[in-house]
Design an enzyme around this catalytic site. Structure first.
Site, short mmCIF file in Angstrom:
data_model
loop_
_atom_site.label_atom_id
_atom_site.label_comp_id
_atom_site.label_asym_id
_atom_site.label_seq_id
_atom_site.Cartn_x
_atom_site.Cartn_y
_atom_site.Cartn_z
N HIS A 10 -19.94 3.36 3.12
CA HIS A 10 -18.77 4.00 2.54
C HIS A 10 -18.78 5.51 2.82
O HIS A 10 -19.60 6.23 2.26
CB HIS A 10 -18.76 3.73 1.04
CG HIS A 10 -17.58 4.28 0.32
ND1 HIS A 10 -17.68 5.29 -0.61
CD2 HIS A 10 -16.27 3.98 0.41
CE1 HIS A 10 -16.48 5.57 -1.07
NE2 HIS A 10 -15.60 4.79 -0.47
N HIS A 52 -11.60 12.05 3.67
CA HIS A 52 -11.11 11.14 2.62
C HIS A 52 -9.79 11.58 2.01
O HIS A 52 -8.96 10.76 1.65
CB HIS A 52 -12.16 11.01 1.52
CG HIS A 52 -11.71 10.12 0.40
ND1 HIS A 52 -11.11 10.61 -0.75
CD2 HIS A 52 -11.74 8.79 0.26
CE1 HIS A 52 -10.81 9.60 -1.53
NE2 HIS A 52 -11.18 8.48 -0.95
CA CA Z 1 -11.86 4.78 2.15
#
Ligand code: CA
Length: 311
Positions: A10, A52
């Protein structure tokens, strides 16, 4: 025990290094992740970068360098900067919104180490070449970030992402790539209007109620649904068991991925993290799991496969 769950790093090995840096991706690669995630946003000059947020404030020193370029809401937006300008910024460990405090205590703390913003092109090329030199086949897992925002600024992010993937030969459903998005209309558009054959992942919000009806709609265009892990496990006679949602997802022929496992999540607690991973691997029958600490996810999976410490 037969565990077939892919470990998705992630934002890279973001539990150890600032998210979406090349260093975080390479650490995740070395830790044995099966997929590396790329969150994708666009610059003013139409380049795709791996970040992000649609703004830069919580992970870069943009306020120091371009203090006069903030919008009235106080944010510096990626789409207001050319790539050449973004190249001059340094990435730091994520901060709490509007604060200099790190979002998660205990994570990478030395701001003097210079990390840089990475383009999608650079990241694909790096992974592709590492796959060649190592003989591995680590996959891509790009997310279309805020397609509505990009459309409002005259930029078709989904179209640009799919075109970029196509340039590198990623176009077929059996390739090691998943394209993810929270926006269901845009993900459907990827399939029906943009005509991609790549595997599509419908991310769902924690609070979303997934019914057989909504899952049926998702199955029309997506291959995988990815809810928050708390929706997948329940307790039965005092033991963890798969929530009914798992069977409903399977009944629609959809794959099942989940997000996001973090060792330093206060809700999980130190030793509870590996136990949670074990439960998710063994009772939820996952196809993929997003994790900030890919080494732990890989290690727990190996242990379960070996059978020596099965719960
Ligand atoms: Ca993501």
């Amino acid at each position: 025990m037969d565990i077939d769950t892919a470990v998705i790093a992630h934002r890279g090995a973001s539990g150890y290094l600032p998210e979406h840096t090349r260093e975080a991706k390479m650490l995740a690669y070395g830790q044995g992740a099966d997929f590396l995630e790329q969150d994708v946003v666009a610059t003013r000059d139409g380049q795709l970068v791996v970040l992000h947020d649609i703004h830069l404030d919580e992970v870069t020193n943009v306020a120091e360098r371009f203090g006069d370029r903030r919008r009235p809401d106080g944010h510096h937006y990626v789409i207001d900067f050319d790539l050449a300008e973004l190249r001059t910024l340094e990435i730091v460990e994520r901060r709490q919104p509007g604060s200099s405090r790190r979002a998660r205590d205990g994570r990478f703390a030395d701001d003097a180490v210079a990390f840089r913003i990475v383009t999608l092109d650079e990241e694909i090329r790096l992974i592709r070449e590492l796959n060649r030199t190592t003989g591995r086949d680590v996959g891509l897992y790009p997310e279309i970030k805020r397609p509505d925002w990009h459309h409002r600024h005259g930029f078709d992010l989904a179209g640009a992402l799919l075109a970029a993937l196509d340039t590198y030969g990623y176009a077929a459903p059996d390739q090691r790539v998943f394209v993810q998005c929270f926006d269901s209309a845009e993900l459907r558009r990827c399939r029906e209007e943009l005509g991609t054959r790549l595997r599509l992942v419908q991310l769902t919000e924690n609070a979303d109620v997934l019914t057989t009806e909504t899952l049926g709609r998702i199955a029309q265009y997506a291959d995988v649904v990815a809810p928050h892990y708390s929706q997948l496990v329940t307790r039965l006679h005092g033991h963890p068991a798969a929530a009914p949602l798992v069977e409903q997802i399977r009944a629609r022929g959809l794959g099942l991925h989940t997000y996001t496992l973090r060792r330093d999540d206060p809700a999980v607690g130190g030793s509870g993290f590996e136990r949670l991973l074990e439960v998710l691997y063994t009772v939820a029958g996952l196809d993929g799991i997003f994790c900030d600490h890919p080494d732990v996810a890989v290690r727990v999976r190996a242990r379960l496969r070996g059978g020596d410490e099965a719960p």
